[in-house]
Design an enzyme around this catalytic site. Structure first.
Site, PDB file in Angstrom:
ATOM      1  N   SER A  42      46.843 -49.652  39.938  1.00 38.40           N
ATOM      2  CA  SER A  42      46.654 -50.750  40.889  1.00 38.40           C
ATOM      3  C   SER A  42      47.158 -52.027  40.224  1.00 38.40           C
ATOM      4  O   SER A  42      46.387 -52.893  39.834  1.00 38.40           O
ATOM      5  CB  SER A  42      45.181 -50.874  41.278  1.00 38.40           C
ATOM      6  OG  SER A  42      44.383 -51.182  40.160  1.00 38.40           O
ATOM      7  N   HIS A 154      42.162 -45.001  42.075  1.00 34.66           N
ATOM      8  CA  HIS A 154      41.955 -44.179  40.878  1.00 34.66           C
ATOM      9  C   HIS A 154      41.325 -42.823  41.198  1.00 34.66           C
ATOM     10  O   HIS A 154      40.995 -42.058  40.296  1.00 34.66           O
ATOM     11  CB  HIS A 154      41.049 -44.904  39.870  1.00 34.66           C
ATOM     12  CG  HIS A 154      41.715 -46.098  39.249  1.00 34.66           C
ATOM     13  ND1 HIS A 154      41.050 -47.015  38.489  1.00 34.66           N
ATOM     14  CD2 HIS A 154      42.996 -46.524  39.306  1.00 34.66           C
ATOM     15  CE1 HIS A 154      41.892 -47.948  38.085  1.00 34.66           C
ATOM     16  NE2 HIS A 154      43.075 -47.679  38.571  1.00 34.66           N
ATOM     17  N   GLN A 162      37.170 -49.908  43.692  1.00 38.33           N
ATOM     18  CA  GLN A 162      37.799 -49.094  42.666  1.00 38.33           C
ATOM     19  C   GLN A 162      36.846 -48.669  41.541  1.00 38.33           C
ATOM     20  O   GLN A 162      36.941 -47.547  41.053  1.00 38.33           O
ATOM     21  CB  GLN A 162      38.988 -49.872  42.082  1.00 38.33           C
ATOM     22  CG  GLN A 162      39.809 -49.140  41.060  1.00 38.33           C
ATOM     23  CD  GLN A 162      40.996 -49.970  40.620  1.00 38.33           C
ATOM     24  OE1 GLN A 162      42.019 -50.018  41.306  1.00 38.33           O
ATOM     25  NE2 GLN A 162      40.887 -50.649  39.501  1.00 38.33           N
ATOM     26  N   GLU A 163      35.957 -49.584  41.132  1.00 34.13           N
ATOM     27  CA  GLU A 163      35.160 -49.278  39.939  1.00 34.13           C
ATOM     28  C   GLU A 163      33.714 -49.750  40.063  1.00 34.13           C
ATOM     29  O   GLU A 163      33.467 -50.914  40.363  1.00 34.13           O
ATOM     30  CB  GLU A 163      35.788 -49.950  38.711  1.00 34.13           C
ATOM     31  CG  GLU A 163      37.238 -49.544  38.528  1.00 34.13           C
ATOM     32  CD  GLU A 163      37.968 -50.276  37.417  1.00 34.13           C
ATOM     33  OE1 GLU A 163      37.298 -50.858  36.546  1.00 34.13           O
ATOM     34  OE2 GLU A 163      39.206 -50.263  37.432  1.00 34.13           O
ATOM     35  N   GLU A 204      39.617 -42.781  35.275  1.00 36.08           N
ATOM     36  CA  GLU A 204      38.977 -43.459  34.147  1.00 36.08           C
ATOM     37  C   GLU A 204      37.685 -42.759  33.709  1.00 36.08           C
ATOM     38  O   GLU A 204      36.849 -43.344  33.033  1.00 36.08           O
ATOM     39  CB  GLU A 204      38.740 -44.931  34.485  1.00 36.08           C
ATOM     40  CG  GLU A 204      40.072 -45.654  34.715  1.00 36.08           C
ATOM     41  CD  GLU A 204      39.960 -47.161  34.908  1.00 36.08           C
ATOM     42  OE1 GLU A 204      38.828 -47.660  35.096  1.00 36.08           O
ATOM     43  OE2 GLU A 204      41.003 -47.822  34.864  1.00 36.08           O
ATOM     44  N   ASP A 241      34.545 -53.579  39.993  1.00 36.09           N
ATOM     45  CA  ASP A 241      35.932 -54.018  40.157  1.00 36.09           C
ATOM     46  C   ASP A 241      36.355 -53.533  41.532  1.00 36.09           C
ATOM     47  O   ASP A 241      36.583 -52.343  41.743  1.00 36.09           O
ATOM     48  CB  ASP A 241      36.848 -53.447  39.067  1.00 36.09           C
ATOM     49  CG  ASP A 241      38.303 -53.886  39.270  1.00 36.09           C
ATOM     50  OD1 ASP A 241      38.557 -54.706  40.186  1.00 36.09           O
ATOM     51  OD2 ASP A 241      39.185 -53.413  38.519  1.00 36.09           O
ATOM     52  N   GLU A 284      34.940 -58.138  39.714  1.00 34.96           N
ATOM     53  CA  GLU A 284      36.347 -58.346  39.372  1.00 34.96           C
ATOM     54  C   GLU A 284      37.195 -58.214  40.635  1.00 34.96           C
ATOM     55  O   GLU A 284      36.924 -57.356  41.483  1.00 34.96           O
ATOM     56  CB  GLU A 284      36.745 -57.276  38.346  1.00 34.96           C
ATOM     57  CG  GLU A 284      38.197 -57.303  37.903  1.00 34.96           C
ATOM     58  CD  GLU A 284      38.463 -56.183  36.886  1.00 34.96           C
ATOM     59  OE1 GLU A 284      37.548 -55.809  36.130  1.00 34.96           O
ATOM     60  OE2 GLU A 284      39.595 -55.668  36.884  1.00 34.96           O
ATOM     61  N   ASP A 311      41.767 -60.233  37.593  1.00 37.49           N
ATOM     62  CA  ASP A 311      42.656 -59.235  36.964  1.00 37.49           C
ATOM     63  C   ASP A 311      44.032 -59.361  37.595  1.00 37.49           C
ATOM     64  O   ASP A 311      44.914 -60.051  37.067  1.00 37.49           O
ATOM     65  CB  ASP A 311      42.047 -57.837  37.146  1.00 37.49           C
ATOM     66  CG  ASP A 311      42.981 -56.707  36.763  1.00 37.49           C
ATOM     67  OD1 ASP A 311      43.996 -56.971  36.113  1.00 37.49           O
ATOM     68  OD2 ASP A 311      42.712 -55.532  37.129  1.00 37.49           O
ATOM     69  N   LYS A 336      44.756 -57.633  29.732  1.00 36.26           N
ATOM     70  CA  LYS A 336      45.505 -56.380  29.593  1.00 36.26           C
ATOM     71  C   LYS A 336      46.862 -56.728  28.986  1.00 36.26           C
ATOM     72  O   LYS A 336      47.733 -57.260  29.687  1.00 36.26           O
ATOM     73  CB  LYS A 336      45.750 -55.766  30.972  1.00 36.26           C
ATOM     74  CG  LYS A 336      44.513 -55.209  31.680  1.00 36.26           C
ATOM     75  CD  LYS A 336      44.874 -54.908  33.133  1.00 36.26           C
ATOM     76  CE  LYS A 336      43.875 -54.015  33.838  1.00 36.26           C
ATOM     77  NZ  LYS A 336      44.130 -53.981  35.309  1.00 36.26           N
ATOM     78  N   HIS A 364      41.501 -51.707  29.153  1.00 34.74           N
ATOM     79  CA  HIS A 364      42.440 -50.591  29.179  1.00 34.74           C
ATOM     80  C   HIS A 364      43.232 -50.642  30.492  1.00 34.74           C
ATOM     81  O   HIS A 364      43.042 -51.539  31.317  1.00 34.74           O
ATOM     82  CB  HIS A 364      41.669 -49.264  29.098  1.00 34.74           C
ATOM     83  CG  HIS A 364      40.775 -49.025  30.298  1.00 34.74           C
ATOM     84  ND1 HIS A 364      40.199 -47.815  30.588  1.00 34.74           N
ATOM     85  CD2 HIS A 364      40.359 -49.863  31.291  1.00 34.74           C
ATOM     86  CE1 HIS A 364      39.480 -47.893  31.672  1.00 34.74           C
ATOM     87  NE2 HIS A 364      39.557 -49.127  32.132  1.00 34.74           N
ATOM     88  N   ARG A 365      44.105 -49.641  30.701  1.00 35.08           N
ATOM     89  CA  ARG A 365      44.713 -49.406  32.012  1.00 35.08           C
ATOM     90  C   ARG A 365      44.226 -48.045  32.501  1.00 35.08           C
ATOM     91  O   ARG A 365      43.714 -47.235  31.743  1.00 35.08           O
ATOM     92  CB  ARG A 365      46.259 -49.391  31.941  1.00 35.08           C
ATOM     93  CG  ARG A 365      46.917 -50.649  31.468  1.00 35.08           C
ATOM     94  CD  ARG A 365      46.538 -51.910  32.232  1.00 35.08           C
ATOM     95  NE  ARG A 365      46.702 -51.897  33.660  1.00 35.08           N
ATOM     96  CZ  ARG A 365      47.575 -52.643  34.347  1.00 35.08           C
ATOM     97  NH1 ARG A 365      48.411 -53.435  33.709  1.00 35.08           N
ATOM     98  NH2 ARG A 365      47.601 -52.603  35.667  1.00 35.08           N
ATOM     99  N   SER A 366      44.457 -47.770  33.783  1.00 37.10           N
ATOM    100  CA  SER A 366      44.014 -46.463  34.272  1.00 37.10           C
ATOM    101  C   SER A 366      44.836 -45.329  33.644  1.00 37.10           C
ATOM    102  O   SER A 366      44.326 -44.229  33.439  1.00 37.10           O
ATOM    103  CB  SER A 366      44.069 -46.405  35.795  1.00 37.10           C
ATOM    104  OG  SER A 366      45.312 -46.845  36.263  1.00 37.10           O
ATOM    105  N   LYS A 387      36.393 -53.337  28.839  1.00 40.39           N
ATOM    106  CA  LYS A 387      36.341 -52.378  29.934  1.00 40.39           C
ATOM    107  C   LYS A 387      37.252 -51.236  29.541  1.00 40.39           C
ATOM    108  O   LYS A 387      38.470 -51.417  29.439  1.00 40.39           O
ATOM    109  CB  LYS A 387      36.865 -53.090  31.193  1.00 40.39           C
ATOM    110  CG  LYS A 387      36.716 -52.300  32.451  1.00 40.39           C
ATOM    111  CD  LYS A 387      37.069 -53.159  33.655  1.00 40.39           C
ATOM    112  CE  LYS A 387      38.471 -52.854  34.113  1.00 40.39           C
ATOM    113  NZ  LYS A 387      38.657 -53.028  35.562  1.00 40.39           N
TER     114      LYS A 387
HETATM  115  P1  PGA Z   1      44.900 -50.269  36.655  1.00 42.47           P
HETATM  116  O1  PGA Z   1      43.345 -50.429  36.931  1.00 42.47           O
HETATM  117  O2  PGA Z   1      45.099 -50.053  35.205  1.00 42.47           O
HETATM  118  O3  PGA Z   1      45.262 -49.112  37.528  1.00 42.47           O
HETATM  119  O4  PGA Z   1      45.544 -51.559  37.118  1.00 42.47           O
HETATM  120  C1  PGA Z   1      42.467 -51.126  36.103  1.00 42.47           C
HETATM  121  C2  PGA Z   1      41.920 -52.345  36.793  1.00 42.47           C
HETATM  122  O5  PGA Z   1      42.241 -52.636  37.949  1.00 42.47           O
HETATM  123  O6  PGA Z   1      41.164 -53.076  36.165  1.00 42.47           O
HETATM  124 ZN    ZN Z   2      40.931 -54.561  37.947  1.00 45.97          ZN
END
Ligand code: PGA
Ligand code: ZN
Length: 422
Positions: A42, A154, A162-163, A204, A241, A284, A311, A336, A364-366, A387
């Site tokens: 994302s 994800h 998403q999270e 994740e 998130d 987030e 983000d 990131k 991190h990244r996904s 995270k």
């Molecule tokens: P991504 O997701 O690494 O797929 O961008 C992580 C996030 O959105 O924080």
């Molecule tokens: Zn994010």
């Protein structure tokens, strides 16, 4: 004098089985170090460019061109340079490329080299990476945000956000905080199982059940916290998130699981209610990367109650963050390194955030790998938060295990816990 003797790069695989770039730097004293670049799903649209080959190999996702850029252009420009001048190394990378978003060399090529140079420099000096990057003041073990229910892009489930993360705040040190989190994760598995939900996991490492709406994951997590013997709120809090840039549709935010599309103001009210009803301490990307007007109102409404993390909004870019600060948007930034492309620019974003009183969450990244660079970077920069997924999947666990190791090494290490939000 120790100098760079050669730089090379190859394709490796990330945690989704897609190719990514692994860079290797060798020094004249015989030191050799590598780094593997992560990859998002994302992604924010203002992120630096991840160079992909296109064509048939790996469904177009090959990174042979980026590797070639490392072996030729970057190698030729950096060979015989000092590995201890990270700022100089990174500005050479940026000027070699010449575009704002590393569109020529690729941010994957630049970041792989940037990280591998730092790691080689630390190794040559025989000091840990966090010490090399952070000096004597690198002391803070970050509070983890563990993503234990995955949704959005994800996972293939019904959940729109998403999270859903837990933050272990009421603990004295990192290892106890991690233990409690791992226990909650196991309790959550049991809970989901008992409710008849699937317990397969998302990218994740969080569970990816098909729940009825976007609140139910919070309810189940709160039950799991209690079942594991912890107090929700004081000991373990909730962070979200939403990754809402992914939800933008027809001028609103589409919540498919709830069969409705909300305006920015309706999303803000939705969050205000969630924050009232549940022990949520951080949200987030509550609104989209282009919805700066909405973000202003979101920050006015909730900015003094909870952490609001940008983000996709800030993409680790100091220039964009500066605009956000000027407009009083958000109060924290996700960090990131591959969103911006070099280590020095990452440090710049963190420094700016800290000057402005914004919190920083290392991330991190996904799509990840066994590379644990961000664990050291979080400690080096005293970000206070990280995270890096749930307590499943080795590419996530590798970072937690590295933090456990750092905690054992640091005699005066500190874990902020609840003080984080004081
Ligand atoms: P991504 O997701 O690494 O797929 O961008 C992580 C996030 O959105 O924080
Ligand atoms: Zn994010």
């Amino acid at each position: 004098m120790v100098t760079i003797s050669y730089i090379t790069a190859h394709e490796a695989l990330d945690s989704r089985g897609n190719p990514t770039l692994q860079a290797t730097v060798a020094l004249s004293d015989g030191t050799k170090a590598s780094a593997i670049v992560p990859s998002g799903a994302s992604t924010g649209k203002r992120e630096a460019l991840e160079l992909r080959d296109g064509g048939n190999r790996y469904g177009g996702k090959g990174v042979l061109d980026a590797c070639e850029n490392v072996r030729m252009t970057i190698h030729d420009a950096l060979v015989h340079k000092s590995p201890f001048e990270q700022g100089m190394i990174d500005s050479i990378l940026l000027s070699l490329d010449g575009t704002e978003n590393l569109e020529r060399l690729g941010a994957n090529a630049a970041l792989g080299v940037s990280m591998a140079v730092a790691r080689a420099a630390a190794s040559s000096q025989k000091i840990p990476l966090y010490r090399y990057l952070g000096g004597v003041n690198a002391l803070t073990l970050p509070v983890p945000m563990l993503n234990i229910i995955n949704g959005g892009s994800h996972a293939d489930n019904t959940v729109d956000f998403q999270e859903y993360m837990i933050m272990p705040l009421g603990f004295e040190n990192f290892r106890e905080a991690l233990r409690a989190s791992a226990e909650v994760y196991q309790a959550l598995k049991k809970k989901l199982h008992a409710l008849g939900h699937i317990t397969s996991i998302g990218d994740e490492g969080g569970f990816a059940p098909n729940l009825a709406n976007n609140k139910e994951p919070i309810e189940v997590i709160l039950d799991a916290i209690e079942a594991a013997g912890y107090k929700a709120g004081t000991e373990i809090a909730i962070a979200l998130d939403v990754a809402s840039s992914e939800l933008v549709s027809e001028g609103g935010y589409k919540l498919s699981s709830e069969n409705r599309t909300l305006s920015s103001d309706e999303m803000i009210s939705y969050y205000a209610k969630l924050v009232e009803d549940y022990p949520i301490v951080s949200i987030e990307d509550g609104l989209g990367e282009d919805d700066w007007e909405g973000w202003k109102r979101l920050t006015q409404k909730l900015g003094n109650k909870i952490q609001l993390v940008g983000d996709d909004l800030f993409v680790t870019n100091a220039k964009i963050l500066q605009q956000g600060i000027a407009q009083n948007i958000a109060n924290a930034i996700l960090i990131k390194p591959n969103q911006i492309g070099t280590l020095s620019q990452t440090l710049e974003a963190v420094a700016l955030a800290k000057r402005a009183g914004y919190r920083c969450v290392m991330s991190h990244r996904s799509g990840e790998s066994e590379d644990t660079f961000i664990a050291d970077l979080a400690v080096a920069l005293n970000t206070g938060e990280i995270k890096t997924g749930s307590t499943a999947r080795s590419e996530r666990i590798a970072k937690y295990n590295r933090l456990l190791e750092i905690e054992r090494e640091l005699e005066r290490g500190r874990y902020l816990g609840a003080q984080l939000f004081v």
